[in-house]
Design a protein around this motif. Structure first.
Motif, mmCIF file in Angstrom:
data_model
loop_
_atom_site.group_PDB
_atom_site.id
_atom_site.type_symbol
_atom_site.label_atom_id
_atom_site.label_comp_id
_atom_site.label_asym_id
_atom_site.label_seq_id
_atom_site.Cartn_x
_atom_site.Cartn_y
_atom_site.Cartn_z
ATOM 1 N N GLY A 20 0.908 -1.581 -0.055
ATOM 2 C CA GLY A 20 0.412 -0.026 0.156
ATOM 3 C C GLY A 20 0.554 0.998 -0.311
ATOM 4 O O GLY A 20 0.063 2.272 0.649
ATOM 5 N N GLU B 109 2.528 2.360 -2.393
ATOM 6 C CA GLU B 109 2.725 3.211 -3.618
ATOM 7 C C GLU B 109 0.538 3.436 -4.462
ATOM 8 O O GLU B 109 0.188 2.577 -3.866
ATOM 9 C CB GLU B 109 3.325 1.897 -4.962
ATOM 10 C CG GLU B 109 3.420 3.029 -5.773
ATOM 11 C CD GLU B 109 4.350 2.160 -7.092
ATOM 12 O OE1 GLU B 109 5.398 2.438 -7.445
ATOM 13 O OE2 GLU B 109 3.738 0.676 -6.968
ATOM 14 N N THR B 110 0.973 4.856 -4.404
ATOM 15 C CA THR B 110 -0.435 4.981 -4.853
ATOM 16 C C THR B 110 -0.753 5.151 -6.650
ATOM 17 O O THR B 110 0.544 4.903 -7.170
ATOM 18 C CB THR B 110 -0.824 6.768 -4.660
ATOM 19 O OG1 THR B 110 0.126 7.974 -4.664
ATOM 20 C CG2 THR B 110 -1.374 6.836 -3.080
ATOM 21 N N LYS C 181 -6.999 -2.758 -7.696
ATOM 22 C CA LYS C 181 -7.265 -1.217 -6.850
ATOM 23 C C LYS C 181 -8.083 -0.167 -7.650
ATOM 24 O O LYS C 181 -8.261 0.854 -7.050
ATOM 25 C CB LYS C 181 -5.070 -0.990 -6.642
ATOM 26 C CG LYS C 181 -4.953 -1.854 -5.541
ATOM 27 C CD LYS C 181 -3.322 -0.121 -5.516
ATOM 28 C CE LYS C 181 -2.755 -0.246 -4.253
ATOM 29 N NZ LYS C 181 -1.666 0.611 -3.977
#
Ligand code: ADP
Length: 488
Positions: free
Chosen positions: A329, A331-332, A462
């Motif tokens: 989590g 990395e967005t 995601k």
């Protein structure tokens, strides 16, 4: 360094938590405090509110009776009493259960007639009683007054009897009330002590009963933390919340054990995967040193194997990193709008070498100008992985179908179909989660690390995109992804 600091901090938190008060004690204290408050309130209402109520009632009672007596006294004794006022007043006193006197303005007792000593001396002196009554009348500016004496309530009234001024005195004793109240106080105290002791015992019982499942679950959770996945949480005897908690913990246990198994499998497989190319690299390097170093043709062939294997290692490391970054989590998504149609052509061009050198056929049905919104690079990787898999698993005809088609105003579908052996129905749900397919004998034209579909799944989840696979044994598989359509 940062890790160390974190550990120390966690350690400190843990110690602080251990020091804090137990729920058992808190519950017990809360219950006991509650019962203490109830007992105190009871006691207060008994000794204060009740007494006030009794007195108020006594005052009302004496007023009521005083007025009736006053009316009857003024009317005069009925015939039955033969004009004997003293007897009549004695009768009224008994009837109304009060003391009644009629005094003259100078404090002498008019009725009932007072027994006198032989020498005519008065037995009682009412002058103080009269003075007090007159004082109240002045204070209240009324002819009829009610006031509280030492242990009694008094109704006093200035009346006119046979043309003369006189004072009516009616007294209700409070002794009984005070006595009863005292007795009640003692009983109340006993009852309170009993209630308190009882609630004390019940509190510890109830607190123990309530905290028992928590302690049990804590013990089991510790067992779980130590890596024992056989623990079973159950809260059936303790009500709905505990059952829910137990279910949640059982669920957590299953998930942790699955994650643990996957982790172990990943490490085993990844290290196996690292080992194979490394062995090859070492073997071919030795071969160059010992045998082919002087023969350019052979040497180049062997060097090429080393380069290929190094590439395999590099992409494996890349995929493992990519997955762990996304899973953690950290990395967005970098969301933008882009033209998926032209992006698909660009991705397909990366497979051109397969068309030219290995005879693969790509059948395209791609609608142009379909724009979408998402993380362009990651979605590109998804499309690349799916096409790569189709190439790897397609049949003898080496054909892969790629489609990009508008479904409605809000979405379009990317799909890729191969003509290979398909996927066993029981494998369908697990291919996404699998880190690696160990029984690999297939010679693949596109490098596979066994992490391709895991990356596809993670990226698409995601994005919250719909995706899936349809497969028929012996005919091939179709993987699809639905993209949101952005109008341009
Ligand atoms: P791999 O590198 O092994 O292809 P993936 O994560 O991409 O790893 O795929 C996981 C497994 O799913 C594959 O090993 C294979 O068994 C199965 N699979 C994926 N795509 C296909 C396909 N098009 N046809 C048949 N099986 C497939």
């Amino acid at each position: 360094m940062a890790k160390r600091a974190k550990k120390i901090r966690e350690g400190r938190d843990y110690r602080r938590r251990q020091k804090s008060t137990s729920i058992y004690f808190l519950l017990w204290a809360a219950f006991t405090a509650l019962s203490l408050i109830i007992v105190l309130l009871l006691g207060f209402s008994q000794s204060f509110v009740m007494e006030q109520t009794y007195k108020h009632e006594a005052a009302q009672d004496v007023t009521e009776k005083g007025r009736q007596i006053e009316r009857r006294v003024i009317e005069g004794a009925p015939e039955a009493f033969g004009g004997n006022n003293s007897a009549y007043i004695r009768y009224l006193a008994v009837y109304y259960d009060v003391r009644v006197f009629i005094l003259s303005p100078d404090g002498a007792l008019l009725y009932p007639q007072e027994p006198q000593t032989p020498d005519g001396e008065k037995l009682f002196d009412f002058s103080q009683t009269l003075a007090r009554m007159q004082e109240e009348m002045q204070k209240q500016e009324r002819k009829s007054v009610v006031y509280e004496g030492e242990d009694e309530y008094v109704y006093g009234s200035k009346i006119s009897l046979y043309g003369r001024d006189a004072y009516l005195y009616v007294e209700k004793s409070l002794n009984l009330i005070v006595e009863t109240s005292k007795q009640m106080d003692v009983r109340m105290l006993l009852v309170s002590v009993f209630i308190f002791v009882l609630s004390f015992a019940i509190s510890s019982g109830v607190s123990g009963w309530l905290t028992k499942p928590i302690s049990e679950m804590t013990d089991k959770a510790k067992q779980l933390a130590r890596g024992d996945f056989t623990v079973d949480f159950h809260g059936t005897d303790y009500g709905k919340e505990m059952v829910e908690l137990a279910d949640t913990l059982n669920y957590a246990r299953d998930e942790i054990s699955k994650a643990d198994a996957m982790q172990k499998e990943l490490i085993a497989n990844v290290s196996h995967d690292f080992k194979t190319p490394l062995t090859m690299i070492k073997a071919y390097a030795s071969m160059i040193m010992e045998i082919s170093g002087d023969i350019p043709e052979k040497r180049n062939k062997h060097a090429q194997v080393i380069v290929d294997e190094a590439d395999r290692l590099a992409s494996l490391v890349g995929d493992v990193l990519e997955l762990s970054k996304m899973r953690s989590g950290l990395e967005t998504l970098k969301i933008s709008e882009f033209d998926m149609s032209s992006y698909l052509h660009e991705i397909l061009s990366r497979f051109d070498y397969l068309k030219d050198t290995k005879g693969y056929l790509f059948v395209l049905e791609v609608e142009e100008n379909l724009w979408t919104r998402g993380d362009e690079l990651k979605l590109g990787q998804v499309v690349y992985n799916l096409i790569g898999n189709a190439v790897n698993y397609t049949g003898e005809d080496k054909t892969v179908f790629v489609r990009l088609k508008k479904m409605n105003d809000a979405a379009f579908r990317f799909s890729v179909t191969d003509t290979g052996a398909g996927i066993k129905e029981e494998d369908l749900p697990t291919i996404w989660a699998r880190y690696y397919r160990s029984s690999e004998t297939h010679k693949r034209p596109v490098q596979g690390t066994g992490l391709g579909l895991s990356i596809v799944k993670t990226v698409l989840e995601k994005h919250r995109f719909v995706f899936g696979v349809e497969s028929e044994r012996g005919k091939g598989s179709t993987f699809y992804v639905d993209f949101p359509l952005v109008s341009k």
